[in-house]
Design a protein around this motif. Sequence first.
Motif, mmCIF file in Angstrom:
data_model
loop_
_atom_site.group_PDB
_atom_site.id
_atom_site.type_symbol
_atom_site.label_atom_id
_atom_site.label_comp_id
_atom_site.label_asym_id
_atom_site.label_seq_id
_atom_site.Cartn_x
_atom_site.Cartn_y
_atom_site.Cartn_z
ATOM 1 N N THR A 10 26.916 4.485 49.123
ATOM 2 C CA THR A 10 25.892 5.231 48.395
ATOM 3 C C THR A 10 25.361 6.355 49.282
ATOM 4 N N ALA A 11 25.315 7.555 48.738
ATOM 5 C CA ALA A 11 24.797 8.705 49.491
ATOM 6 C C ALA A 11 23.269 8.671 49.500
ATOM 7 N N TYR A 12 22.706 8.870 50.669
ATOM 8 C CA TYR A 12 21.255 8.932 50.846
ATOM 9 C C TYR A 12 20.901 10.282 51.453
ATOM 10 N N PRO A 13 20.465 11.248 50.631
ATOM 11 C CA PRO A 13 19.951 12.491 51.203
ATOM 12 C C PRO A 13 18.549 12.199 51.753
ATOM 13 N N LEU A 14 18.345 12.506 53.020
ATOM 14 C CA LEU A 14 17.104 12.131 53.687
ATOM 15 C C LEU A 14 16.523 13.290 54.470
ATOM 16 N N ASP A 15 15.236 13.255 54.656
ATOM 17 C CA ASP A 15 14.540 14.195 55.518
ATOM 18 C C ASP A 15 13.908 13.346 56.622
ATOM 19 N N VAL A 16 14.472 13.410 57.828
ATOM 20 C CA VAL A 16 14.027 12.533 58.907
ATOM 21 C C VAL A 16 13.641 13.332 60.145
ATOM 22 N N GLU A 17 12.729 12.773 60.900
ATOM 23 C CA GLU A 17 12.382 13.357 62.190
ATOM 24 C C GLU A 17 13.557 13.121 63.136
ATOM 25 N N PRO A 18 13.885 14.087 63.971
ATOM 26 C CA PRO A 18 15.033 13.941 64.872
ATOM 27 C C PRO A 18 14.963 12.728 65.797
ATOM 28 N N ARG A 19 13.777 12.254 66.082
ATOM 29 C CA ARG A 19 13.620 11.139 67.019
ATOM 30 C C ARG A 19 13.727 9.762 66.376
ATOM 31 N N ARG A 20 13.877 9.708 65.055
ATOM 32 C CA ARG A 20 13.935 8.399 64.380
ATOM 33 C C ARG A 20 15.284 7.746 64.578
ATOM 34 N N ILE A 21 15.238 6.459 64.897
ATOM 35 C CA ILE A 21 16.480 5.732 65.129
ATOM 36 C C ILE A 21 17.093 5.290 63.798
ATOM 37 N N LEU A 22 18.394 5.114 63.840
ATOM 38 C CA LEU A 22 19.136 4.741 62.638
ATOM 39 C C LEU A 22 18.615 3.442 62.041
ATOM 40 N N ALA A 23 18.302 2.457 62.860
ATOM 41 C CA ALA A 23 17.814 1.175 62.348
ATOM 42 C C ALA A 23 16.564 1.359 61.499
ATOM 43 N N ASP A 24 15.626 2.154 61.963
ATOM 44 C CA ASP A 24 14.393 2.378 61.197
ATOM 45 C C ASP A 24 14.676 3.101 59.887
ATOM 46 N N VAL A 25 15.561 4.079 59.920
ATOM 47 C CA VAL A 25 15.896 4.819 58.698
ATOM 48 C C VAL A 25 16.573 3.892 57.691
ATOM 49 N N LEU A 26 17.481 3.044 58.155
ATOM 50 C CA LEU A 26 18.145 2.099 57.251
ATOM 51 C C LEU A 26 17.128 1.150 56.626
ATOM 52 N N ARG A 27 16.238 0.624 57.439
ATOM 53 C CA ARG A 27 15.276 -0.365 56.954
ATOM 54 C C ARG A 27 14.181 0.264 56.085
ATOM 55 N N GLU A 28 13.628 1.376 56.537
ATOM 56 C CA GLU A 28 12.463 1.947 55.866
ATOM 57 C C GLU A 28 12.817 2.936 54.765
ATOM 58 N N ASP A 29 13.785 3.809 55.007
ATOM 59 C CA ASP A 29 14.102 4.849 54.033
ATOM 60 C C ASP A 29 15.146 4.391 53.019
ATOM 61 N N CYS A 30 16.131 3.640 53.493
ATOM 62 C CA CYS A 30 17.191 3.165 52.596
ATOM 63 C C CYS A 30 16.863 1.793 52.018
ATOM 64 N N ARG A 31 15.831 1.154 52.520
ATOM 65 C CA ARG A 31 15.386 -0.173 52.062
ATOM 66 C C ARG A 31 16.464 -1.244 52.232
ATOM 67 N N LEU A 32 17.248 -1.118 53.298
ATOM 68 C CA LEU A 32 18.289 -2.099 53.625
ATOM 69 C C LEU A 32 17.814 -2.861 54.864
ATOM 70 N N THR A 33 17.175 -3.993 54.635
ATOM 71 C CA THR A 33 16.488 -4.701 55.708
ATOM 72 C C THR A 33 17.353 -5.749 56.414
ATOM 73 N N GLY A 34 18.631 -5.795 56.098
ATOM 74 C CA GLY A 34 19.515 -6.735 56.780
ATOM 75 C C GLY A 34 19.761 -6.374 58.223
ATOM 76 N N THR A 35 19.614 -5.116 58.568
ATOM 77 C CA THR A 35 19.761 -4.678 59.959
ATOM 78 C C THR A 35 18.474 -5.040 60.685
ATOM 79 N N HIS A 36 18.589 -5.971 61.643
ATOM 80 C CA HIS A 36 17.400 -6.460 62.332
ATOM 81 C C HIS A 36 17.195 -5.746 63.656
#
Length: 166
Positions: A10-36
């Motif tokens: 699934t494509a997720y067009p996102l607007d993120v701060e350059p310093r945000r880590i992938l784990a946080d973006v997956l959990r918070e923006d994509c709502r995929l909380t399986g990544t711990h």
Amino acid sequence: MKITLTVNGTAYPLDVEPRRILADVLREDCRLTGTHLGCEHGVCGACTVLVDGEAVRACLMFAVQCDGSSVRTVEGLAGPEGEPHPLQRAFSAEHALQCGFCTPGFLMVAAGALEADPTIGNDPQRVEALVGSNICRCTGYEPIRRAIMRAAIEQATAAAGDAQGE
């Protein structure tokens, strides 16, 4: 920064701060909380995901580094009808999870390894090295090793059956 991640197809067009880590973006923006997130230093492996087929620690990678990449999380392991992946079945059968916190990372590192080289499950030393890349506080690792080897056998058997059916 505007980026697009393709996560589990699934494509997720996102607007993120350059310093945000992938784990946080997956959990918070994509709502995929399986990544711990465990140690947040790349040591424990709980945050492991596949980026363009390679296992990476999502706590060490900035989301902007993945712009245009294909990311696969533990939520993307199940089959098209929701059937469990061979690794998920093997982890259950071998009692390779207890608290479950580390399980997504182990599943993803194993999935990446088995997809890159399906024969890894035939070599206990290679499985040992693979399992040693992540930390589990509950299982003692032996059930995890057995699960990876079991899944490798199941996948090889399924592939052989598919080849015969062609």
